[in-house]
Design a protein around this motif. Sequence first.
Motif, short mmCIF file in Angstrom:
data_model
loop_
_atom_site.label_atom_id
_atom_site.label_comp_id
_atom_site.label_asym_id
_atom_site.label_seq_id
_atom_site.Cartn_x
_atom_site.Cartn_y
_atom_site.Cartn_z
N THR A 415 15.22 -25.21 44.30
CA THR A 415 15.18 -24.85 42.88
C THR A 415 15.75 -25.98 42.05
O THR A 415 16.59 -26.76 42.53
N LYS A 416 15.30 -26.09 40.82
CA LYS A 416 15.84 -27.10 39.90
C LYS A 416 16.94 -26.53 39.01
O LYS A 416 17.51 -27.25 38.18
N GLU A 417 17.23 -25.25 39.17
CA GLU A 417 18.26 -24.63 38.34
C GLU A 417 19.01 -23.60 39.18
O GLU A 417 18.66 -22.42 39.20
N LYS A 418 20.06 -24.04 39.85
CA LYS A 418 20.86 -23.13 40.66
C LYS A 418 21.72 -22.24 39.77
O LYS A 418 22.07 -22.60 38.65
N THR A 419 22.06 -21.07 40.31
CA THR A 419 23.04 -20.23 39.62
C THR A 419 24.40 -20.94 39.68
O THR A 419 24.64 -21.79 40.55
N ASN A 420 25.30 -20.59 38.77
CA ASN A 420 26.56 -21.33 38.61
C ASN A 420 27.35 -21.47 39.91
O ASN A 420 27.86 -22.55 40.23
N GLU A 421 27.43 -20.37 40.68
CA GLU A 421 28.27 -20.42 41.88
C GLU A 421 27.67 -21.31 42.98
O GLU A 421 28.37 -21.77 43.89
N ARG A 422 26.35 -21.57 42.89
CA ARG A 422 25.69 -22.37 43.93
C ARG A 422 25.64 -23.85 43.58
O ARG A 422 25.28 -24.67 44.45
N ILE A 423 25.96 -24.22 42.37
CA ILE A 423 25.88 -25.63 41.96
C ILE A 423 26.75 -26.50 42.87
O ILE A 423 27.91 -26.20 43.13
N GLY A 424 26.13 -27.57 43.38
CA GLY A 424 26.85 -28.51 44.24
C GLY A 424 27.00 -28.07 45.67
O GLY A 424 27.69 -28.72 46.46
N ASN A 425 26.32 -26.97 46.05
CA ASN A 425 26.46 -26.43 47.41
C ASN A 425 25.11 -26.12 48.04
O ASN A 425 24.11 -25.91 47.33
N VAL A 426 25.10 -26.08 49.36
CA VAL A 426 23.93 -25.69 50.14
C VAL A 426 24.35 -24.59 51.11
O VAL A 426 25.38 -24.71 51.78
N GLN A 427 23.56 -23.53 51.16
CA GLN A 427 23.83 -22.43 52.09
C GLN A 427 22.88 -22.54 53.28
O GLN A 427 21.67 -22.67 53.12
N LEU A 428 23.44 -22.51 54.48
CA LEU A 428 22.63 -22.47 55.70
C LEU A 428 22.77 -21.10 56.33
O LEU A 428 23.89 -20.56 56.44
N ILE A 429 21.63 -20.53 56.72
CA ILE A 429 21.62 -19.18 57.31
C ILE A 429 20.93 -19.25 58.67
O ILE A 429 19.76 -19.62 58.76
#
Length: 597
Positions: A415-429
């Motif tokens: 996405t080009k617009e992450k939600t605030n809490e996700r900015i600067g982070n990557v989630q691996l599942i």
Amino acid sequence: MNDSRNIIDEIQKQTNTNVQEKANLIWEIATHLYGEYKPHEYGKVILPMTVIKRFHDTLAETRDAVIESAAELDKRGIAGMARDGILMKASKHHFYNTSKFDFKKLLADPANISENFKNYLQGFSDNVKDIIANFEFDKEIDKMSQNDLLYTIIQEFNSSKADMSPNKVTSQDMGYIFEELIRKFSESYDEQAGAHFTARDIIYLMTELLVAPEKDEIKERGCVKTAYDMTMGTSQMLGCLDEKLKQINSNAELQCYGQEFNPETFAIAKADMLIKGKNADNMKFGDTLSNDQFKDYHFDYIISNPPFGIDWKKEQAFVNEEYKKESYDGRFGPGLPQISDGQLLFMLNGIKKLKNNGRMAIIQNGSSLFNGDAGSGPSEIRRYIIENDMLEAIVQLPTDLFYNTGIATYIWVVTKEKTNERIGNVQLIDASKCYQKRRKNIGNKRVDLSDDCISLIIEAYNSFTDKVFSKDGIEVESKVFENQYFGFTKVTVETALVDENGNKVLKKGKLQPQKGKTDTEVIPLTDDIEKYFEKNVIPFNSLAYMDRSKDKVGYEIPFTRIFYKFVEPKKSDDIYKEIKELESEETSLMKELFGNE
């Protein structure tokens, strides 16, 4: 809640039964071709005939009104777009047929069935004729006619059991039927069915990931969205996304766009959109990499399963031309993957076409995570995505989930617009252990993502935290990392040349390296390079120094290493005990077979 779930399950069960029955019936019709056609060639006849019969039955109710209207328009000399518009209004669909023939009348004149059938096909509106043309069906009509098969095939498709009118077969079920037919034809030729479509359980997970951040808003307010599939196959991904939005809010609207380079699957996709009342002109034919049909388009959602492990030699000239454009004006500016695997090119194509607040769910295999050294095309593509903070999450899927491959696969959420809490982070599942075994394998597909599996994965995604989620024996693990975690600097390390007195040799104030002693260090971006060097290199080589002019920054996503679980090996005493037990069993067995001698 349980009653509601039971009702849904019953409806799904009935749908599956209807789809299977209809697909089996059509497959039985195909067996009439045996002799003149080999089993793997049945699709050349049956797929276009299924599409034609679907159009035929959809138009049945308004057929007489269209013919009367066409005769009146011809009298008045009205043609072109005005004529099309009036006839579509009469047919109550975005297509029509003005031929005096239908399947029943074709069967009433066996001697002229080939000529009359072609007349019937010419009666369709241009958009349907374009679909039929992509099947190259004319030569099959001639072949069937010459071998006395055409009458039989039309007769079989005209049976009451083969009724494909929308009140008997929904658009959703029609999509399932096409998938089932393609799978059967592919299996008869030992071809990879998964090259044409993706199993729906995977698509449903992708749609959930796409809508997750705005699901509540859509539920409350509805939405008007656009969606694009750059390798659309039979367009089922777009259809499932449309279904998902309608489930959330019945007033949600989705405009679908897609491109496909296989003419038969393109024809099915266009027919599907036309019958659904969508804009079938948004379905485009051509190679996405070399013949982009959606230049300057931008979309809210992109959902796609591009081919992996397929070379892009044929498209190389076009790709290179776009790669060389300045300021990333081309689709492939950030970098080019190895020529043997073009899947990351589709990733870049999708990113180029995302709106500023758009979201993409795209399937990749493991090579996109780590292939390529620092400075290589794949590494530069990962660097571009991560440093621009576009990578939101990656979900590892179970193996044996796809029809055509058993390898590990991953859904990238971009996405080009992450939600605030996700900015600067990557989630691996890690959802590799989250599956339900199938009772019957289909090709390489041995497991499914059940509703519970999808719910657990989405729960992990929404949590955006480090945690293991489990339910009824299935497990999903989530981990969150800062973007920099995946980056590293590849530093060149030299060993200083020393003279006979043990002094380091300088030339124009620069240390001179010993030949053959060049090495490299991979240093995480999260580490201070100088401190790392002093701690990890100098103690082992006091003459070492770094040539920082050769630094290269790289990115990789070591998914397997991150989720690796150490399993302690068995103790030697336990292994010895097992061996002795096996020896004892062997001795007993030998006595049973040969007696005590």
